[in-house]
Write an enzyme that holds these catalytic residues in place. Sequence first.
Site, PDB file in Angstrom:
ATOM      1  N   SER A  10      56.040  51.231  32.185  1.00 36.06           N
ATOM      2  CA  SER A  10      56.293  50.461  30.970  1.00 36.06           C
ATOM      3  C   SER A  10      57.476  50.972  30.159  1.00 36.06           C
ATOM      4  CB  SER A  10      55.033  50.461  30.100  1.00 36.06           C
ATOM      5  OG  SER A  10      54.566  51.777  29.913  1.00 36.06           O
ATOM      6  N   VAL A  11      58.067  52.073  30.579  1.00 35.26           N
ATOM      7  CA  VAL A  11      59.190  52.661  29.847  1.00 35.26           C
ATOM      8  C   VAL A  11      60.386  52.760  30.789  1.00 35.26           C
ATOM      9  CG1 VAL A  11      59.948  54.687  28.542  1.00 35.26           C
ATOM     10  CG2 VAL A  11      57.574  53.977  28.431  1.00 35.26           C
TER      11      VAL A  11
END
Length: 187
Positions: A10-11
């Site tokens: 997610s990053v």
Amino acid sequence: MAKLGYARVSVDKQSLDKQVSILTEFGCRKIFTDEKNNTERTGLQAMLEYAREGDIVIVYKLDRLAKSIQDLQKITKELKGREIDLISLTQQIDTSAKEGEIIFHMIEVCAEFEKELIIERIKAGVENAREKGVKIGRKEANRVLKEKAYEMYHSGEYTMKEITQETGLARATIYRYIEQKKFQNET
């Protein structure tokens, strides 16, 4: 029975490599992935569509599968309903075993509790705001513009499209105001 892997990062600085490598070592026949800005999670959706009764969905960690407890509850409920087992490698959870079932029942209880807490906090916040005199909801449209729209409507010289363009008000707002004025004039 197929072992299906699912990996998600997610990053921007995260990589799928570690998750994919571990899922491959665990024997996943097919691995679905989602990266960073994929808010629709097309990999997850594809995996859910691909999975069949008797399959096993394997994730490195539960937080890679779901973004919240409610999300996890929704996904696990779907898998259970379709008789698809779930294994989380890091948490050592396996829903094909009784212990894994118990853990997911506990997760469901926690999700329900969290949902109730959120609702309770929202109600308390709204009540607190009302006590302080804060008006909740959309701001009322400008009364001067509504009156102008009312006059334009009753002049018969303008179409509703022209009135909405001139005043910037929505049709529904204008019609609602016309009805209010009509009601006021009758009483």
